[in-house]
Design a protein around this motif. Structure first.
Motif, PDB file in Angstrom:
ATOM      1  N   THR A 212      85.635  10.901  72.986  1.00 14.78           N
ATOM      2  CA  THR A 212      86.673   9.882  72.913  1.00 14.78           C
ATOM      3  C   THR A 212      87.142   9.820  71.473  1.00 14.78           C
ATOM      4  O   THR A 212      86.421   9.348  70.594  1.00 14.78           O
ATOM      5  CB  THR A 212      86.130   8.516  73.374  1.00 14.78           C
ATOM      6  N   GLU A 217      89.004   3.105  70.751  1.00 12.53           N
ATOM      7  CA  GLU A 217      88.453   3.250  72.097  1.00 12.53           C
ATOM      8  C   GLU A 217      86.981   3.634  72.029  1.00 12.53           C
ATOM      9  O   GLU A 217      86.163   3.150  72.827  1.00 12.53           O
ATOM     10  CB  GLU A 217      89.220   4.287  72.913  1.00 12.53           C
ATOM     11  N   TRP A 289      90.525  -0.675  78.206  1.00 17.49           N
ATOM     12  CA  TRP A 289      89.363   0.168  77.884  1.00 17.49           C
ATOM     13  C   TRP A 289      88.082  -0.405  78.488  1.00 17.49           C
ATOM     14  O   TRP A 289      87.238   0.347  78.987  1.00 17.49           O
ATOM     15  CB  TRP A 289      89.231   0.300  76.368  1.00 17.49           C
ATOM     16  N   GLN A 292      87.966   0.437  82.045  1.00 17.36           N
ATOM     17  CA  GLN A 292      87.732   1.865  82.249  1.00 17.36           C
ATOM     18  C   GLN A 292      86.265   2.233  82.078  1.00 17.36           C
ATOM     19  O   GLN A 292      85.722   3.049  82.838  1.00 17.36           O
ATOM     20  CB  GLN A 292      88.589   2.655  81.257  1.00 17.36           C
ATOM     21  N   TRP A 293      85.602   1.638  81.080  1.00 16.02           N
ATOM     22  CA  TRP A 293      84.236   2.043  80.733  1.00 16.02           C
ATOM     23  C   TRP A 293      83.152   1.250  81.459  1.00 16.02           C
ATOM     24  O   TRP A 293      82.002   1.703  81.543  1.00 16.02           O
ATOM     25  CB  TRP A 293      84.028   1.943  79.224  1.00 16.02           C
TER      26      TRP A 293
END
Length: 346
Positions: A212, A217, A289, A292-293
């Motif tokens: 990444t 991020e 983010w 997403q994670w």
């Protein structure tokens, strides 16, 4: 004839801070403006062709990050940690750790550990030096790429904390190997990290974070999502269950390491909240983010929770462990003013 022209006020040593009314703290004096890649009037971050690969990297993954603040130099670490203070704090911590290790080594405590608990340590605790090495590299990366020394220094101390944790796990692994030389301690961890099904979701999360490239991020993935989740399982929950299984040494060592983890959470939460306050649109960037994670973090915790659930004493349901890790992450995200995504299993 009297000259009434007002002479300009003489600037003080700390004029880099602007027209301030107070003397900056030691923390500010040794930190402010020391990131030379963000100096004013620069044509490029590095002293080379502005179109060189290194300069393009900085421009793309730092200066072009969707997480944007007009003045990152206004951020402050809540602990106001300097190198001098960090060394003093960790020296005191290491003195305590050394005393605990010596005490338990003299008592031969590892020889009395239950076989099933030793199996948990071999599959869950001693292999952690592999993901921790990856997480240390990520801290070093986004610390180097960060747009202010106030962030770089905090990330550097966090990277040092992770390295300290790796060293402590390695030391503990060697102790267990000496007590139980036939049980794979110090020799079987790589195989577990690469092939044990319980570790593969965590491995996927760490390896994705390693590639990444956007500094913000990478920071969000590791410090706001992955580590708050994994640390709840691998520090807090492991600590409690170790104590219930008579492994007081692991219980105490996890207590020492939690101090570093909580300090990382403090500055990481403060940085994210600063970004949300100072930059229009930053809340939606961070939220995206986090959304997403979070599934990657939950999957990593769930895989490892199956191993910890095999402890002979003080057993927990796997999904209760996962929910506890999610709550720990949610506490940090709530402080920022963002929302915990609904990733809970049915």
């Amino acid at each position: 004839m009297t000259d009434n022209t007002k002479k300009p006020r003489r600037q003080r040593t700390w004029s880099a801070f602007g027209d301030v009314k107070r003397r900056p703290s030691e923390y500010e004096i040794v930190t402010h403006g020391t990131n030379w890649t963000t100096r004013q009037g620069r044509k490029a971050p590095l002293e080379q062709n502005p179109s060189s690969p290194a300069n393009l990297w900085f421009r793309t993954y730092r200066d072009g990050s969707p997480l944007s603040v007009e003045d990152w130099e206004s951020f402050r670490d809540p602990d106001k940690m300097t190198y001098r203070q960090y060394v003093a704090v960790q020296n005191e911590q290491e003195t305590k750790v050394r005393g605990v290790l010596d005490q338990y080594a003299d008592s031969n405590a590892d020889a009395r550990l239950h076989p099933r608990w030793r199996s948990v340590l071999a599959r869950l605790f001693t292999p952690t030096r592999y993901p921790l090495h990856g997480l240390q590299q990520i801290h070093a990366y986004f610390g180097y790429m960060a747009p202010s020394a106030y962030i770089t220094n905090a990330a550097t101390f966090a990277a040092a904390d992770v390295l300290r944790r790796v060293s402590l796990v390695a030391y503990r692994t060697r102790e267990l190997q000496m007590a139980w030389p036939e049980e794979g301690f110090a020799t079987g961890e790589r195989e577990i990290w690469e092939n044990d099904a319980a570790w593969q979701p965590a491995r996927k999360a760490v390896e994705n974070a390693l590639v990444t490239y956007d500094w913000a991020e990478a920071f969000t993935a590791v410090n706001l999502v992955l580590l708050p989740s994994l640390d709840d399982l691998l520090l807090r929950q492991l600590r409690e269950i170790a104590h219930a299984n008579g492994d007081d040494l692991t219980w105490l060592l996890m207590s020492f390491l939690q101090v570093d983890s909580k300090r990382r959470d403090r500055w990481s939460g403060a940085l994210a909240k600063f970004a949300v306050t100072e930059g229009p649109g930053n809340a939606s960037v961070l939220q995206g983010w986090i959304d997403q994670w979070s599934p990657l973090a939950d999957a990593a915790v769930e895989g490892l929770a199956h191993v910890l659930a095999a402890a002979p004493e003080h057993p927990h349901r796997v999904m209760d462990m996962v929910d506890a890790a999610r709550r720990a992450r949610a506490e940090l995200i709530d402080q920022i003013g963002l929302a915990q995504p609904d990733t809970a299993a049915g």
